[in-house]
Each structure stands twice: as C-alpha cells, then as structure tokens.
Design a protein around this motif. Structure first.
Motif, PDB file in Angstrom:
ATOM      1  N   GLY A 219     -15.095  -0.508  -2.480  1.00  0.00           N
ATOM      2  CA  GLY A 219     -14.882   0.426  -3.579  1.00  0.00           C
ATOM      3  C   GLY A 219     -15.688   1.695  -3.521  1.00  0.00           C
ATOM      4  O   GLY A 219     -15.991   2.291  -4.563  1.00  0.00           O
ATOM      5  N   ALA A 220     -16.042   2.145  -2.294  1.00  0.00           N
ATOM      6  CA  ALA A 220     -16.875   3.344  -2.168  1.00  0.00           C
ATOM      7  C   ALA A 220     -16.076   4.636  -2.351  1.00  0.00           C
ATOM      8  O   ALA A 220     -16.644   5.680  -2.624  1.00  0.00           O
ATOM      9  CB  ALA A 220     -17.564   3.360  -0.804  1.00  0.00           C
ATOM     10  N   GLY A 221     -14.749   4.579  -2.229  1.00  0.00           N
ATOM     11  CA  GLY A 221     -13.926   5.776  -2.374  1.00  0.00           C
ATOM     12  C   GLY A 221     -13.210   5.813  -3.702  1.00  0.00           C
ATOM     13  O   GLY A 221     -13.584   5.125  -4.666  1.00  0.00           O
ATOM     14  N   ASN A 222     -12.160   6.605  -3.738  1.00  0.00           N
ATOM     15  CA  ASN A 222     -11.359   6.732  -4.954  1.00  0.00           C
ATOM     16  C   ASN A 222     -10.077   5.907  -4.899  1.00  0.00           C
ATOM     17  O   ASN A 222      -9.152   6.135  -5.674  1.00  0.00           O
ATOM     18  CB  ASN A 222     -11.005   8.212  -5.190  1.00  0.00           C
ATOM     19  CG  ASN A 222     -12.246   9.061  -5.423  1.00  0.00           C
ATOM     20  OD1 ASN A 222     -13.165   8.644  -6.130  1.00  0.00           O
ATOM     21  ND2 ASN A 222     -12.274  10.253  -4.822  1.00  0.00           N
ATOM     22  N   ASN A 223     -10.034   4.955  -3.988  1.00  0.00           N
ATOM     23  CA  ASN A 223      -8.838   4.120  -3.835  1.00  0.00           C
ATOM     24  C   ASN A 223      -8.644   3.215  -5.043  1.00  0.00           C
ATOM     25  O   ASN A 223      -9.609   2.759  -5.663  1.00  0.00           O
ATOM     26  CB  ASN A 223      -8.946   3.270  -2.570  1.00  0.00           C
ATOM     27  CG  ASN A 223      -9.092   4.102  -1.313  1.00  0.00           C
ATOM     28  OD1 ASN A 223     -10.088   4.800  -1.155  1.00  0.00           O
ATOM     29  ND2 ASN A 223      -8.133   4.026  -0.413  1.00  0.00           N
ATOM     30  N   LEU A 224      -7.376   2.953  -5.350  1.00  0.00           N
ATOM     31  CA  LEU A 224      -7.062   2.051  -6.458  1.00  0.00           C
ATOM     32  C   LEU A 224      -7.562   0.640  -6.166  1.00  0.00           C
ATOM     33  O   LEU A 224      -7.655   0.229  -5.011  1.00  0.00           O
ATOM     34  CB  LEU A 224      -5.553   2.007  -6.685  1.00  0.00           C
ATOM     35  CG  LEU A 224      -4.872   3.310  -7.147  1.00  0.00           C
ATOM     36  CD1 LEU A 224      -3.356   3.130  -7.144  1.00  0.00           C
ATOM     37  CD2 LEU A 224      -5.368   3.693  -8.537  1.00  0.00           C
ATOM     38  N   MET A 225      -7.878  -0.100  -7.224  1.00  0.00           N
ATOM     39  CA  MET A 225      -8.285  -1.487  -7.043  1.00  0.00           C
ATOM     40  C   MET A 225      -7.097  -2.328  -6.578  1.00  0.00           C
ATOM     41  O   MET A 225      -7.219  -3.141  -5.667  1.00  0.00           O
ATOM     42  CB  MET A 225      -8.845  -2.041  -8.354  1.00  0.00           C
ATOM     43  CG  MET A 225      -9.231  -3.520  -8.298  1.00  0.00           C
ATOM     44  SD  MET A 225     -10.501  -3.898  -7.047  1.00  0.00           S
ATOM     45  CE  MET A 225     -11.892  -2.995  -7.730  1.00  0.00           C
ATOM     46  N   ILE A 226      -5.947  -2.134  -7.194  1.00  0.00           N
ATOM     47  CA  ILE A 226      -4.746  -2.869  -6.839  1.00  0.00           C
ATOM     48  C   ILE A 226      -3.536  -1.979  -7.072  1.00  0.00           C
ATOM     49  O   ILE A 226      -3.537  -1.151  -8.003  1.00  0.00           O
ATOM     50  CB  ILE A 226      -4.632  -4.184  -7.651  1.00  0.00           C
ATOM     51  CG1 ILE A 226      -3.475  -5.048  -7.117  1.00  0.00           C
ATOM     52  CG2 ILE A 226      -4.492  -3.911  -9.137  1.00  0.00           C
ATOM     53  CD1 ILE A 226      -3.482  -6.471  -7.679  1.00  0.00           C
ATOM     54  N   ASP A 227      -2.540  -2.088  -6.226  1.00  0.00           N
ATOM     55  CA  ASP A 227      -1.323  -1.298  -6.374  1.00  0.00           C
ATOM     56  C   ASP A 227      -0.122  -2.181  -6.058  1.00  0.00           C
ATOM     57  O   ASP A 227      -0.261  -3.393  -5.817  1.00  0.00           O
ATOM     58  CB  ASP A 227      -1.353  -0.055  -5.474  1.00  0.00           C
ATOM     59  CG  ASP A 227      -1.516  -0.401  -3.994  1.00  0.00           C
ATOM     60  OD1 ASP A 227      -1.535  -1.613  -3.671  1.00  0.00           O
ATOM     61  OD2 ASP A 227      -1.621   0.521  -3.173  1.00  0.00           O
ATOM     62  N   ASN A 228       1.050  -1.578  -6.058  1.00  0.00           N
ATOM     63  CA  ASN A 228       2.271  -2.357  -5.815  1.00  0.00           C
ATOM     64  C   ASN A 228       2.282  -2.973  -4.411  1.00  0.00           C
ATOM     65  O   ASN A 228       2.815  -4.067  -4.206  1.00  0.00           O
ATOM     66  CB  ASN A 228       3.506  -1.477  -6.013  1.00  0.00           C
ATOM     67  CG  ASN A 228       3.731  -1.134  -7.467  1.00  0.00           C
ATOM     68  OD1 ASN A 228       3.337  -1.901  -8.361  1.00  0.00           O
ATOM     69  ND2 ASN A 228       4.345   0.006  -7.732  1.00  0.00           N
ATOM     70  N   MET A 229       1.704  -2.251  -3.452  1.00  0.00           N
ATOM     71  CA  MET A 229       1.636  -2.777  -2.095  1.00  0.00           C
ATOM     72  C   MET A 229       0.806  -4.058  -2.051  1.00  0.00           C
ATOM     73  O   MET A 229       1.179  -5.043  -1.397  1.00  0.00           O
ATOM     74  CB  MET A 229       1.035  -1.726  -1.148  1.00  0.00           C
ATOM     75  CG  MET A 229       0.970  -2.171   0.310  1.00  0.00           C
ATOM     76  SD  MET A 229       2.638  -2.481   0.980  1.00  0.00           S
ATOM     77  CE  MET A 229       2.247  -2.919   2.662  1.00  0.00           C
ATOM     78  N   ALA A 230      -0.307  -4.056  -2.751  1.00  0.00           N
ATOM     79  CA  ALA A 230      -1.168  -5.231  -2.802  1.00  0.00           C
ATOM     80  C   ALA A 230      -0.433  -6.407  -3.444  1.00  0.00           C
ATOM     81  O   ALA A 230      -0.499  -7.545  -2.965  1.00  0.00           O
ATOM     82  CB  ALA A 230      -2.447  -4.917  -3.562  1.00  0.00           C
ATOM     83  N   LYS A 231       0.286  -6.123  -4.516  1.00  0.00           N
ATOM     84  CA  LYS A 231       1.051  -7.178  -5.195  1.00  0.00           C
ATOM     85  C   LYS A 231       2.135  -7.742  -4.279  1.00  0.00           C
ATOM     86  O   LYS A 231       2.376  -8.953  -4.265  1.00  0.00           O
ATOM     87  CB  LYS A 231       1.678  -6.624  -6.477  1.00  0.00           C
ATOM     88  CG  LYS A 231       0.653  -6.216  -7.532  1.00  0.00           C
ATOM     89  CD  LYS A 231       1.321  -5.553  -8.725  1.00  0.00           C
ATOM     90  CE  LYS A 231       0.291  -5.093  -9.742  1.00  0.00           C
ATOM     91  NZ  LYS A 231       0.909  -4.353 -10.878  1.00  0.00           N
ATOM     92  N   TYR A 232       2.770  -6.853  -3.517  1.00  0.00           N
ATOM     93  CA  TYR A 232       3.802  -7.297  -2.578  1.00  0.00           C
ATOM     94  C   TYR A 232       3.194  -8.166  -1.481  1.00  0.00           C
ATOM     95  O   TYR A 232       3.742  -9.221  -1.117  1.00  0.00           O
ATOM     96  CB  TYR A 232       4.498  -6.083  -1.958  1.00  0.00           C
ATOM     97  CG  TYR A 232       5.371  -6.439  -0.781  1.00  0.00           C
ATOM     98  CD1 TYR A 232       6.618  -7.037  -0.964  1.00  0.00           C
ATOM     99  CD2 TYR A 232       4.940  -6.194   0.528  1.00  0.00           C
ATOM    100  CE1 TYR A 232       7.412  -7.380   0.120  1.00  0.00           C
ATOM    101  CE2 TYR A 232       5.723  -6.528   1.615  1.00  0.00           C
ATOM    102  CZ  TYR A 232       6.965  -7.130   1.405  1.00  0.00           C
ATOM    103  OH  TYR A 232       7.739  -7.476   2.480  1.00  0.00           O
ATOM    104  N   LEU A 233       2.050  -7.741  -0.939  1.00  0.00           N
ATOM    105  CA  LEU A 233       1.391  -8.502   0.114  1.00  0.00           C
ATOM    106  C   LEU A 233       1.002  -9.897  -0.374  1.00  0.00           C
ATOM    107  O   LEU A 233       1.151 -10.882   0.349  1.00  0.00           O
ATOM    108  CB  LEU A 233       0.142  -7.759   0.612  1.00  0.00           C
ATOM    109  CG  LEU A 233       0.380  -6.482   1.434  1.00  0.00           C
ATOM    110  CD1 LEU A 233      -0.934  -5.755   1.669  1.00  0.00           C
ATOM    111  CD2 LEU A 233       1.054  -6.800   2.762  1.00  0.00           C
TER     112      LEU A 233
END
Length: 468
Positions: free
Chosen positions: A388-402
């Motif tokens: 979590g060092a950047g501005n990336n989302l914690m979870i997104d649709n790609m993560a849910k799909y994976l």
C-alpha cells in the motif's frame, strides 16, 4: 522434450522402458546413456557435443588426478585445470552477455553481445561434474573407469535438465549394481504421475493468474490483485519445480535408482533457515559442502562465518540467472539468514508455530517478486503496491474477478503445498491395505487422465528451472 509432454509420456518413456527391460543387465547403463543423449538431442541438438566433451574431459581428468595423487602439485594442477574448464564453459554460456552488458554500462562502451541460447541443464550437469572432480581429488570416491557408467551418471535424462543434483558418491553403487523390482516400478509410476499433476494441473494454471497480473500496468494493479498474483507465483514455482523433482525421482525408481528427496514441504517452515533446508535440498547441500565448508564454515569465528554466508548466497543468486535481480534475491536471503543465526532464530523457536510460518511466508513471497522481476526497480515498485505504498486501490473489479474465478485452484494448491494430502494418502494405503491401494491407483489414474486432457490442448510449457 519435457517430461510433461505427450511425446515423452506416450512414446519416449514407454519405448525406453521396453528396451531397458529386454536388455541384459550389464548393458542397461548403455541404454540409459543413449536414451539420455537422444532426450537431450531433442531439445539441444547443437549442444550434444558440448555435453559429451564435458563428460570426456572429466572422465580422463579424474583418472589422471587419481593416478598422480602421490605428486600433490601435479594432481592439484590437473584438478584445478579441469575445474576451470567446467566453470569457464558454464560462465561463458550463462554470464557472457551479462558481463558484457555491465562493462558497457560502467565504461560507456558499445561492445556487441551475440545472443547464445543457454545449453539445457548446463548448471545442473556442471555442478555434478564439479562435485565429482572434488570428491575424487579429496579421495572421497574412486575415479570411475567405465566410460559408459560415468556418462550415465552425468547425463541420465531424469536428472539432466533440472536436477536433483545427484552426487557420484551417492549413485556409484546404484550405477554399478542396482535392483529393479515391481514395487520400485509401481512406486515410480505413482511418483511420476503425482509430479505430472503438480506441473500440468496446478503449476500451469497458477501461471495464468500470475502472468495476467504482472502483465498489467503497475498503476492499475490493486493491492489485493498484487497479492493474488504473487501468491499464485509462489505456489506455481513450488509445484513446477517440486513436480519436476517428483517426476525425476519416479523415473529413476522405474529403472531401479533411488534418488534423495529435493523438497520437504518448504512452505510450512518456521524460519528462513528451515525453509532453505526444505527447498531445493540438493542445491543447498551442494553449496554447503563445496563452497561454505571449504571456506571455513562456522569454524573461524562469527565474522568469517558471515563472510562465508555472503559468498554462498551471492553465488546462489548468481547461479539462478544472469541478472542483478537474482544476485539481489540471493543476498536478500543471505542477510536474513545471517540475522537469524545471530539472534532471531532463538526467538522464532519460542513463538507459536503459526506465527513462524507467517513470518517465513511473507519473506519468501516478497523474495519471489525479486526472483521473477525484470529489474530491481520493478520489483520494489511491485512490493510497494503489495504493502500500500502507492495510490493503488485496495480492491477493484479485477481483484474480485481473480478471486471468484481462481478460488478453487488456489485453495487446492495451498492444501497440496502442506503435508496434509500426503498424510491422508499414506494413512489410507498403510492402514487400509487393499482398499488403500485401490484408492491410490484410482487417484493416480485420475491425475493421469486429467493431465493428458490438459496437455492435448496446451502449448509447449517448459519447467521454470530449465532456464537456470
């Protein structure tokens, strides 16, 4: 040719076994030697000469070393010469481009690098040759006079491309006189099929998850996706490499050989020191016996021990590949193991086992990022996303799909990476006798059928350690 290919499973292996068993015992090593050369020729026809020259040089080199043992200077000269030849060949093919590129970067030169394909299994058979020469020089084993026997040891196709790294001291008696039995043959088939399942059913499918994640732009990878990706690779490399080792051990058993184990469920380790006792055991013991102990091991005080460990882990990283990411990966483990030996290990032994496993798995998983990244900067960028060092989302649709599409394969893989499945199978076969044998046969046949189904529609998928 790879073990997990239809041509190997349905043509090469059955024909080799048929010829092997109809051949009189005294000629069976010749069958293994010829089969190994043909196996190697399938993938590396241009490098057969290199393999055979290496065998010839070390065959005669060891005999000369033994005959001149009374003249220590001459014996040492021959030993060092053969050793330099072995290491120079490995260095040229594996590190020539790496060296030139670094010279260009440091000196601003523009030396051209001619791309050379890496000879298949060169790291593994070179280490076998080096250990053989060292053991002969140190009078731990007699030089082998039978060229076919020695050629069989170096080139046996079930160890040639990715280990385990067999020692001549362990295999000499088996090469000269081994017993092939129905029990060994049956166990060999089962072990081979279990390894095939690890590779084809688990590792290859896990690779799809990791390749999907790491091909994304780093700015668009969510924290959860980054963890799913690297956990998939963590499981993939274990099943890929331990699967190969299982298949190699199984193939050896089919022909009467008994090889030492190369993996012992490393992902249940409570420390990194323990992890490296369980992971790629033959490589770890090789570095210990032929680098760490000759340097002095832990016999010359803490400072010298730390230096020796740094040398070993630098060499371990460099052995895995001609990229600074591998060197960093090796030193990363070296630093952690030094810290554990200095003080941390005694505390890890006192805490509950589950916390030790979590500690080890976090370090190992982060380490695999360096191992499979193109550069150290990219590795740190990916690790930054994980934590979590950047501005990336914690979870997104790609993560849910994976998660939704790969939950089953991840769950099965995690369970199979523990001793649980092995213990259940052993309990059934040992306690239930006949019903247990039937269950074991059914499981093996199911793995065989499912793996074949995958291989029919799958493109060429070599083992990860072939490139090392």
């Amino acid at each position: 040719m790879v073990f997990s290919s239809l041509i190997f499973i349905y043509i090469f292996l059955p024909m080799t076994l048929l010829i092997y068993y109809i051949t009189p015992k005294r000629f069976r090593n010749l069958v293994v030697f010829i089969a190994s050369i043909l196996f190697y020729a399938w993938g590396e026809p241009y490098y057969i000469a290199l393999l055979l020259i290496s065998v010839i040089v070390d065959y005669f080199g060891a005999i000369i070393v033994e005959k001149t043992r009374a003249d220590k200077d001459k014996s040492r000269f021959i030993f060092v010469t053969v050793l330099v030849i072995n290491i120079s060949v490995l260095f040229f093919f594996k590190y020539y481009g790496f060296l030139i590129n670094n010279i260009n970067a440091l000196c601003g030169t523009s030396l051209r690098v001619k791309a050379l394909p890496l000879p298949l299994g060169i790291s593994f058979y070179t280490f076998k040759l080096v250990s053989y020469m060292a053991d002969v020089y140190l009078n731990k084993v007699e030089a082998e006079r039978n060229f076919i026997n020695f050629g069989t040891y170096v080139s046996m196709f079930y160890q040639l491309t990715a280990g385990p790294i067999g020692r001549f001291t362990d295999l000499k008696n088996q090469i000269i006189n081994r017993n092939e039995t129905i029990e060994k043959f049956a166990y060999g088939i089962q072990r081979f099929l279990f390894g095939l399942g690890k590779k084809v059913i688990l590792a290859n499918n896990l690779s799809l998850i990791w390749n999907n994640v790491k091909s994304m732009q780093y700015g668009s990878i969510s924290v959860i996706s980054s963890w799913i990706g690297i956990i998939s690779f963590t499981l993939q490399i274990y099943f890929d490499f331990s699967g190969y080792s299982d298949m190699a051990i199984g193939l050896g058993q089919m022909m009467g050989f008994e090889f030492k184990e190369n993996f012992d469920f490393p992902y249940i380790s409570r420390s990194i020191t323990e992890f490296w006792r369980r992971w790629h055991i033959s490589l770890g013991s090789w570095f210990k016996d032929y680098i760490y102990i000759p340097l002095g091991g832990n016999r010359r005080g803490k400072s010298r021990q730390i230096f020796n460990l740094c040398v070993v882990w630098f060499a371990t990283g460099l052995w895995h590949g001609s990229n600074w990411t591998f060197v960093f990966w090796g030193l990363y483990y070296g630093v952690i193991i030094i810290i554990e030996k200095l003080f941390l290990l005694k505390y890890l032994k006192k805490i509950p086992k589950i916390f030790g496993i979590i500690y080890s798995m976090i370090i190992v998983t982060v380490g695999w990022v360096f191992f499979d990244s193109e550069s150290i900067n990219k590795a740190f960028s990916y690790i930054g996303i994980m934590f979590g060092a950047g501005n990336n989302l914690m979870i997104d649709n790609m993560a849910k799909y994976l998660i939704s599409s790969n939950l089953l394969i991840l769950f099965i893989s995690i369970i199979c990476a523990t001793p649980l499945v092995k213990r259940i199978i052993m309990y059934i076969t040992e306690k239930k006798k006949t019903p247990g044998i039937i269950v074991s046969v059914v499981i093996s046949m199911a793995i065989f059928v499912i793996s074949t189904a995958f291989l029919v529609y799958e493109s060429y998928s070599p083992f990860l350690y072939f490139k090392f």
